[in-house]
Design a protein around this motif. Structure first.
Motif, PDB file in Angstrom:
ATOM      1  N   SER A 208      36.883  26.804  26.291  1.00 21.92           N
ATOM      2  CA  SER A 208      38.329  26.688  26.459  1.00 21.92           C
ATOM      3  C   SER A 208      38.941  25.782  25.394  1.00 21.92           C
ATOM      4  N   ARG A 209      38.274  24.672  25.115  1.00 21.96           N
ATOM      5  CA  ARG A 209      38.814  23.738  24.125  1.00 21.96           C
ATOM      6  C   ARG A 209      38.797  24.346  22.731  1.00 21.96           C
ATOM      7  N   GLY A 210      37.705  25.039  22.395  1.00 21.83           N
ATOM      8  CA  GLY A 210      37.620  25.677  21.083  1.00 21.83           C
ATOM      9  C   GLY A 210      38.731  26.697  20.880  1.00 21.83           C
ATOM     10  N   GLU A 211      38.988  27.503  21.891  1.00 25.92           N
ATOM     11  CA  GLU A 211      40.049  28.510  21.793  1.00 25.92           C
ATOM     12  C   GLU A 211      41.424  27.847  21.723  1.00 25.92           C
ATOM     13  N   ALA A 212      41.626  26.803  22.524  1.00 21.38           N
ATOM     14  CA  ALA A 212      42.919  26.123  22.545  1.00 21.38           C
ATOM     15  C   ALA A 212      43.221  25.452  21.210  1.00 21.38           C
ATOM     16  N   MET A 213      42.218  24.818  20.607  1.00 21.02           N
ATOM     17  CA  MET A 213      42.413  24.146  19.322  1.00 21.02           C
ATOM     18  C   MET A 213      42.635  25.152  18.198  1.00 21.02           C
ATOM     19  N   GLN A 214      41.909  26.274  18.262  1.00 20.45           N
ATOM     20  CA  GLN A 214      42.059  27.293  17.232  1.00 20.45           C
ATOM     21  C   GLN A 214      43.438  27.938  17.289  1.00 20.45           C
ATOM     22  N   ASN A 215      43.982  28.044  18.492  1.00 19.94           N
ATOM     23  CA  ASN A 215      45.270  28.713  18.670  1.00 19.94           C
ATOM     24  C   ASN A 215      46.455  27.758  18.694  1.00 19.94           C
TER      25      ASN A 215
ATOM     26  N   THR B  45      40.759  14.261  27.000  1.00 16.34           N
ATOM     27  CA  THR B  45      42.030  14.906  26.685  1.00 16.34           C
ATOM     28  C   THR B  45      42.630  14.317  25.408  1.00 16.34           C
ATOM     29  N   GLU B  46      42.598  12.994  25.297  1.00 14.06           N
ATOM     30  CA  GLU B  46      43.198  12.322  24.146  1.00 14.06           C
ATOM     31  C   GLU B  46      42.504  12.674  22.833  1.00 14.06           C
ATOM     32  N   GLN B  47      41.185  12.902  22.871  1.00 16.74           N
ATOM     33  CA  GLN B  47      40.450  13.080  21.618  1.00 16.74           C
ATOM     34  C   GLN B  47      40.800  14.386  20.903  1.00 16.74           C
ATOM     35  N   ILE B  48      41.506  15.277  21.564  1.00 15.44           N
ATOM     36  CA  ILE B  48      41.947  16.501  20.893  1.00 15.44           C
ATOM     37  C   ILE B  48      42.898  16.166  19.751  1.00 15.44           C
TER      38      ILE B  48
ATOM     39  N   GLN C 170      41.395  17.913  34.001  1.00 14.59           N
ATOM     40  CA  GLN C 170      41.668  17.199  35.248  1.00 14.59           C
ATOM     41  C   GLN C 170      41.134  17.956  36.458  1.00 14.59           C
ATOM     42  N   ASP C 171      41.145  19.284  36.393  1.00 12.25           N
ATOM     43  CA  ASP C 171      40.688  20.095  37.520  1.00 12.25           C
ATOM     44  C   ASP C 171      39.171  20.226  37.585  1.00 12.25           C
ATOM     45  N   THR C 172      38.485  19.743  36.559  1.00 19.90           N
ATOM     46  CA  THR C 172      37.020  19.790  36.527  1.00 19.90           C
ATOM     47  C   THR C 172      36.456  18.539  37.192  1.00 19.90           C
ATOM     48  N   ASN C 173      35.445  18.714  38.011  1.00 16.82           N
ATOM     49  CA  ASN C 173      34.835  17.586  38.720  1.00 16.82           C
ATOM     50  C   ASN C 173      33.823  16.877  37.829  1.00 16.82           C
ATOM     51  N   PHE C 174      34.152  15.658  37.407  1.00 15.41           N
ATOM     52  CA  PHE C 174      33.258  14.832  36.596  1.00 15.41           C
ATOM     53  C   PHE C 174      32.559  13.815  37.497  1.00 15.41           C
TER      54      PHE C 174
ATOM     55  N   GLU D 297      47.357  22.529  26.879  1.00 16.72           N
ATOM     56  CA  GLU D 297      46.589  23.587  27.544  1.00 16.72           C
ATOM     57  C   GLU D 297      45.358  23.040  28.251  1.00 16.72           C
ATOM     58  N   MET D 298      44.718  22.028  27.646  1.00 15.83           N
ATOM     59  CA  MET D 298      43.454  21.531  28.172  1.00 15.83           C
ATOM     60  C   MET D 298      43.613  20.451  29.240  1.00 15.83           C
TER      61      MET D 298
END
Length: 211
Positions: A20-27, A150-153, A119-123, A113-114
């Motif tokens: 998801s992050r790869g696609e979001a950053m690419q787009n 999130t910030e490191q994007i 946030q919805d992922t359980n860490f 987007e991310m």
């Protein structure tokens, strides 16, 4: 991958977020409208000063890799102008073969987007400390890790500071999990006294285990 190894995320969660992050950053911005350059042989303070003198251009420090290697992200036209300024000052740089300006404010759409997906992922709290790219310091609380992930994007990767801080905390051996030896080379430029190993195949793993 570090969060997965530290059991903060499952392998399945890790793969989903990475995709998801790869696609979001690419787009995040149209293809061809952004890029990255590596500035060589110049201290980060000098590069920061040049960037500060030309705030009207969309160029940002994206990676502080080692002494004498800093990566800049930005809009394509702004990078061209910045490159000309570097040439005037006889500072070397190379264009990087990437398709987007990663780790800078131009990634804002990717952050938006991310944010909810992270946030919805359980860490879980990691079983060992994680060095954050954003802070260059150890982290061990899941909520703070979510925030930093999130910030490191958009934030620069503070690799040089991360390595220095790890060494100051007593780390004297590093293992780079391949391919190649790029990170080992950067670490060697930061401190030549630490032990370095690379893992590119099963034989390398067995060799390290048997040491």
């Amino acid at each position: 991958s570090a969060l997965c190894c530290a059991e903060s995320l499952s392998f399945e969660q890790t793969i989903k977020l990475l995709k998801s992050r790869g696609e979001a950053m690419q787009n995040a911005i149209p293809k061809g409208e952004g890029g990255m350059i590596a500035v060589l042989g110049t201290e980060i303070e000098m590069i920061s000063k040049i960037l500060n003198d030309y705030k009207e251009y969309e160029c940002y420090i994206a990676n502080d890799n080692s002494v004498g290697q800093v990566v800049i992200s930005g809009a394509t036209k702004s990078l061209e102008v910045f490159g000309n300024k570097l040439k005037e000052k006889k500072i070397k740089f190379v264009n990087l073969p990437v398709s987007a300006p990663f780790h800078c404010p131009l990634m804002k759409n990717a952050t938006n987007e991310m944010q909810n997906k992270i946030q919805d992922t359980n860490f879980s709290d990691p079983i060992i400390d994680i060095i954050s790219n954003v802070t260059a310091s150890p982290q061990n609380k899941s909520q703070e890790i979510k925030k930093l992930l999130t910030e490191q994007i958009e934030k620069p990767v503070r690799w040089r500071e991360s390595v220095i801080n790890m060494i100051n905390l007593g780390v004297n051996s590093f293992i780079e999990i391949g391919p190649g030896k790029v990170l080992s080379g950067l670490i060697k430029r930061i401190d030549r006294n630490v032990k370095l190993n690379q893992v590119n195949n099963l034989t390398d793993i067995k060799s390290i285990i048997n040491e």
